[in-house]
Write a protein that holds these residues in place. Sequence first.
Motif, short mmCIF file in Angstrom:
data_model
loop_
_atom_site.label_atom_id
_atom_site.label_comp_id
_atom_site.label_asym_id
_atom_site.label_seq_id
_atom_site.Cartn_x
_atom_site.Cartn_y
_atom_site.Cartn_z
N MET A 37 -11.76 0.06 -0.43
CA MET A 37 -11.55 1.16 0.51
C MET A 37 -10.79 0.72 1.77
N LYS A 40 -4.77 -1.18 2.11
CA LYS A 40 -3.80 -0.25 2.66
C LYS A 40 -3.09 0.58 1.58
N ASN A 43 -5.46 3.45 0.59
CA ASN A 43 -5.45 4.46 1.64
C ASN A 43 -4.12 5.20 1.71
N LEU A 46 -4.26 7.73 -1.07
CA LEU A 46 -5.10 8.86 -0.68
C LEU A 46 -4.40 9.75 0.34
N ALA A 47 -3.69 9.13 1.27
CA ALA A 47 -2.97 9.91 2.29
C ALA A 47 -1.87 10.76 1.65
N PRO A 96 -12.52 12.15 -2.12
CA PRO A 96 -11.67 11.83 -0.99
C PRO A 96 -11.63 12.93 0.08
N GLY A 99 -14.02 12.59 2.92
CA GLY A 99 -13.65 11.34 3.55
C GLY A 99 -14.62 10.65 4.49
N ALA A 103 -17.34 8.09 3.17
CA ALA A 103 -16.98 6.70 3.42
C ALA A 103 -18.07 5.98 4.20
N LEU A 167 -6.80 14.83 6.91
CA LEU A 167 -7.31 13.76 6.06
C LEU A 167 -6.20 12.76 5.72
N TYR A 170 -6.01 10.62 8.63
CA TYR A 170 -7.21 9.76 8.64
C TYR A 170 -7.01 8.55 7.72
N TYR A 171 -6.50 8.77 6.52
CA TYR A 171 -6.32 7.66 5.59
C TYR A 171 -5.15 6.77 6.00
N ARG A 173 -4.60 5.75 8.90
CA ARG A 173 -5.01 4.88 9.99
C ARG A 173 -5.19 3.45 9.49
#
Length: 182
Positions: A37, A40, A43, A46-47, A96, A99, A103, A167, A170-171, A173
């Motif tokens: 998780m 990068k 993420n 997911l983004a 996801p 989130g 998480a 979201l 958020y991912y 980041r």
Amino acid sequence: SGNGLVASSMYSAGIVVSYTALGLAAATSGAMFGAIMANKFVNMGLAVFMAGLGLVMLGFGNLSVFQQIGSRFGSGKPSLVNCFLMGTGAGLVAAPCTGPVLAALLALTAGSRDVTLGAFLLFTYSLGFAVPYVILGGLAKKASTFKAHPHVQVGIKYLFAAVMFGLAVYYMRVVAYHQFAL
């Protein structure tokens, strides 16, 4: 079964099973789950996925092809088993979207490495996530007669598109953290 309450209960049971399995996986894998998780590339994927869903909510694209693919997996006839399997898949697909809360629960579970705690936390969380489906299934016939104003429908689509884009940020980041960390 022809009974919306029973069908939605089976759908919800599928969600509960998939989230509880995630909790068990996080508890047994410990640091490995956290590393996945924190990756990068995971993420970023997911983004991109969330941004794509946001674009679809705004009318760019069509996901009906996935519905056609999904209908091939079932028997083609309505059944409680199909409801359960759809709920299980929905739980995994929706993971996801929940989130930050999910998480945090999974990180707590992975850190504790307590299988019982992990199963309990995710079971409890998934019950809260699934109960509205049971209620909506029980009220399906009444709800189908409710007509929302078109402006309200468009507003809700924009709201959910904003959530999807939020979201995605958020991912991202984690990706930004890896990019700009010293």
